[in-house]
Scaffold this active site. Structure first.
Site, PDB file in Angstrom:
ATOM      1  N   PHE A 131      -2.364  55.653  75.658  1.00 26.19           N
ATOM      2  CA  PHE A 131      -2.623  55.678  74.218  1.00 26.19           C
ATOM      3  C   PHE A 131      -2.346  57.076  73.661  1.00 26.19           C
ATOM      4  O   PHE A 131      -2.679  58.080  74.293  1.00 26.19           O
ATOM      5  CB  PHE A 131      -4.064  55.269  73.940  1.00 26.19           C
ATOM      6  CG  PHE A 131      -4.327  54.973  72.496  1.00 26.19           C
ATOM      7  CD1 PHE A 131      -3.925  53.770  71.934  1.00 26.19           C
ATOM      8  CD2 PHE A 131      -4.941  55.900  71.677  1.00 26.19           C
ATOM      9  CE1 PHE A 131      -4.150  53.488  70.589  1.00 26.19           C
ATOM     10  CE2 PHE A 131      -5.159  55.640  70.332  1.00 26.19           C
ATOM     11  CZ  PHE A 131      -4.763  54.429  69.784  1.00 26.19           C
ATOM     12  N   ASP A 201     -10.368  56.555  80.268  1.00 25.98           N
ATOM     13  CA  ASP A 201     -10.528  56.046  78.905  1.00 25.98           C
ATOM     14  C   ASP A 201     -10.830  54.554  79.014  1.00 25.98           C
ATOM     15  O   ASP A 201     -10.008  53.774  79.514  1.00 25.98           O
ATOM     16  CB  ASP A 201      -9.251  56.283  78.097  1.00 25.98           C
ATOM     17  CG  ASP A 201      -9.402  55.891  76.633  1.00 25.98           C
ATOM     18  OD1 ASP A 201     -10.305  55.093  76.307  1.00 25.98           O
ATOM     19  OD2 ASP A 201      -8.599  56.363  75.801  1.00 25.98           O
ATOM     20  N   TYR A 226     -15.740  50.166  68.527  1.00 26.88           N
ATOM     21  CA  TYR A 226     -15.388  49.283  67.415  1.00 26.88           C
ATOM     22  C   TYR A 226     -14.510  48.119  67.847  1.00 26.88           C
ATOM     23  O   TYR A 226     -14.153  47.276  67.031  1.00 26.88           O
ATOM     24  CB  TYR A 226     -14.704  50.051  66.281  1.00 26.88           C
ATOM     25  CG  TYR A 226     -13.647  51.049  66.692  1.00 26.88           C
ATOM     26  CD1 TYR A 226     -12.412  50.633  67.171  1.00 26.88           C
ATOM     27  CD2 TYR A 226     -13.897  52.409  66.606  1.00 26.88           C
ATOM     28  CE1 TYR A 226     -11.452  51.547  67.546  1.00 26.88           C
ATOM     29  CE2 TYR A 226     -12.942  53.330  66.986  1.00 26.88           C
ATOM     30  CZ  TYR A 226     -11.714  52.908  67.455  1.00 26.88           C
ATOM     31  OH  TYR A 226     -10.760  53.827  67.842  1.00 26.88           O
ATOM     32  N   LYS A 227     -14.172  48.048  69.122  1.00 33.44           N
ATOM     33  CA  LYS A 227     -13.370  46.929  69.611  1.00 33.44           C
ATOM     34  C   LYS A 227     -14.296  45.823  70.116  1.00 33.44           C
ATOM     35  O   LYS A 227     -14.913  45.110  69.338  1.00 33.44           O
ATOM     36  CB  LYS A 227     -12.402  47.412  70.692  1.00 33.44           C
ATOM     37  CG  LYS A 227     -11.373  48.421  70.201  1.00 33.44           C
ATOM     38  CD  LYS A 227     -10.480  48.901  71.328  1.00 33.44           C
ATOM     39  CE  LYS A 227      -9.531  49.997  70.867  1.00 33.44           C
ATOM     40  NZ  LYS A 227      -8.504  49.510  69.940  1.00 33.44           N
ATOM     41  N   ARG A 376       0.683  41.592  70.065  1.00 36.01           N
ATOM     42  CA  ARG A 376      -0.531  41.716  70.884  1.00 36.01           C
ATOM     43  C   ARG A 376      -1.600  40.771  70.343  1.00 36.01           C
ATOM     44  O   ARG A 376      -1.933  40.796  69.160  1.00 36.01           O
ATOM     45  CB  ARG A 376      -1.042  43.163  70.871  1.00 36.01           C
ATOM     46  CG  ARG A 376      -2.104  43.436  71.918  1.00 36.01           C
ATOM     47  CD  ARG A 376      -2.456  44.914  71.977  1.00 36.01           C
ATOM     48  NE  ARG A 376      -3.141  45.362  70.770  1.00 36.01           N
ATOM     49  CZ  ARG A 376      -3.797  46.532  70.671  1.00 36.01           C
ATOM     50  NH1 ARG A 376      -3.828  47.348  71.703  1.00 36.01           N
ATOM     51  NH2 ARG A 376      -4.390  46.869  69.553  1.00 36.01           N
TER      52      ARG A 376
END
Length: 416
Positions: A131, A201, A226-227, A376
């Site tokens: 990322f 991560d 927040y996922k 995705r």
């Protein structure tokens, strides 16, 4: 469950899987417009738990009634919620997790601390495909400290971590594009064999797959909430520091919340004991309240059950891809082995951006795009039904077969 659906690939089979799903009742605990679009975004933002609205309203009342006196209870939330998260989803011990700041800031704090703790090492190791925030932070730290940044995939950690040369190796547990799950225990052991610290991560893993930081011997970790933890846009992130390292690694950001005698307002900085030394500024209490509610849902469901359903949901998507989408020019970009796959599926297509826009504008499906060619699809177990997977894939098949993706505006957008 997955075998039954994969055997028939009918909507009736998906309905039957939902009827047998032990987590099905948790869907009602989220704010969902059943007449709205199918939400299969790669989980850059999880759905809103109903309890979060109630908790935020209670916090607002408390703010109005207690004013500054509320800090008597709020001040310890970064550590308290961290302990709850550690137990529910991270396989960590009390006192090893703090909820604070952003992933970027926490990654900087822990990576900088690792560099300082390994003064003789001149190399950092990271994945070139990771990322962007991870790569950017490490690139900046390497330039600042005059270190080499060596690129390697997680499976190459042993070869990349030459003994005595590497301060830190940083990888993602779940790849943000493909959903591939790295073998955390094996990769961590390979990093340690070279004398380096392991930083993971967990942003695309926490709340979706089983994580055992203690058992895997992980030194340091960061992640967002927040996922799959559904804590809302801009919710605070978390950091993990193994107890054995807390006295020897030092945060580069010496903020007052990390100070030993915070309200003495003294002239010099002395860090607090334990994980609290990695706190910096005043924490966002509303965000912490939201993290607590999302974490509580994961704890109630049990991370093993959540991970199992995630594997089953993505198994169904893979089977439907093979039957319906491969003949239309798609290629699977995620591992076929469900045990090596997180809770999202990458579908590769040369016109992926146009396909995503068509899904949103013409098919009532919200996916997301990851360049250069990935549609995705995320399937969070707490709120996604098997029939949602079936419907999303069927709509995707129909619009591509009809050429709808050739008739949308493909102008670039900031948010993809």
């Amino acid at each position: 469950m997955a075998g039954a659906v994969a055997g028939e690939l009918t909507r009736e089979a998906a309905h039957a899987a939902d009827a047998a799903d032990p987590l099905a009742g948790l869907r009602a605990r989220f704010v969902i417009d059943e007449d709205g679009p199918l939400y299969v975004d790669g989980n850059s933002l999880g759905r809103l738990p109903r309890a979060t609205g109630d908790a935020q309203a209670a916090l607002t009342r408390e703010w109005g009634e207690r004013l500054v006196r509320g800090w008597d209870d709020w001040i310890a939330l970064p550590e308290t919620v961290g302990d709850e998260l550690a137990a529910a989803a991270l396989g960590a011990r009390p006192g090893e997790v703090a909820v604070c700041d952003s992933v970027t800031v926490n990654l900087f704090k822990l990576a900088a601390a690792a560099i300082e703790a390994r003064p003789g090492a001149r190399t950092l190791v990271a994945d070139r495909a990771d990322f962007p925030t991870d790569r950017y932070v490490l690139e900046g730290l390497a330039a600042r400290h005059g270190l080499e940044l060596r690129w390697a995939v997680p499976e190459e950690a042993g070869a990349a971590c030459a003994p005595g040369d590497v301060a830190l190796a940083c990888f993602s547990h779940v790849d943000y594009r493909t959903g591939a799950v790295a073998d955390m225990p094996a990769v961590t052991a390979a990093i340690h064999a070279g004398g380096a610290l392991a930083l993971w991560d967990l942003s695309h893993a926490v709340g979706a797959v089983a994580i055992e930081l203690e058992a895997a011997g992980v030194d340091l970790a960061v992640g967002c909430t927040y996922k799959y933890l559904c804590a809302g846009p801009g919710a605070p992130a978390f950091l993990y520091v193994r107890s054995a390292h807390q006295a020897t690694v030092r945060s580069p950001i010496q903020g007052w919340f990390g100070a030993a005698d915070q309200f003495a307002m003294g002239p010099g900085y002395v860090p607090r004991e334990g994980i609290a030394r990695f706190l910096a500024g005043t924490p966002p209490i509303a965000g912490l309240v939201a993290v607590r509610e999302g974490t509580a849902l994961v704890a109630e469901a049990g991370i093993a059950a959540v991970a199992a359903k995630g594997r089953a949901l993505t198994d169904l998507a893979v089977a439907l891809h093979d039957a319906w989408l491969a003949p239309l020019g798609f290629a699977l970009g995620s591992p076929r082995d469900a045990g090596r796959r997180g809770a999202h599926v990458a579908l590769r297509h040369p016109r992926a951006w146009a396909v995503c826009r068509a899904l949103i504008e013409r098919a009532g499906v919200i996916p997301d795009f990851r360049g250069p060619d990935v549609v995705r699809l995320g399937f969070p177990a707490l709120s996604t039904r098997f029939v949602d997977v079936w419907d999303a894939m069927e709509r995707l098949r129909a619009l591509v077969a009809a050429g709808e993706h050739e008739r949308v505006d493909t102008a670039p957008r900031r948010v993809t």
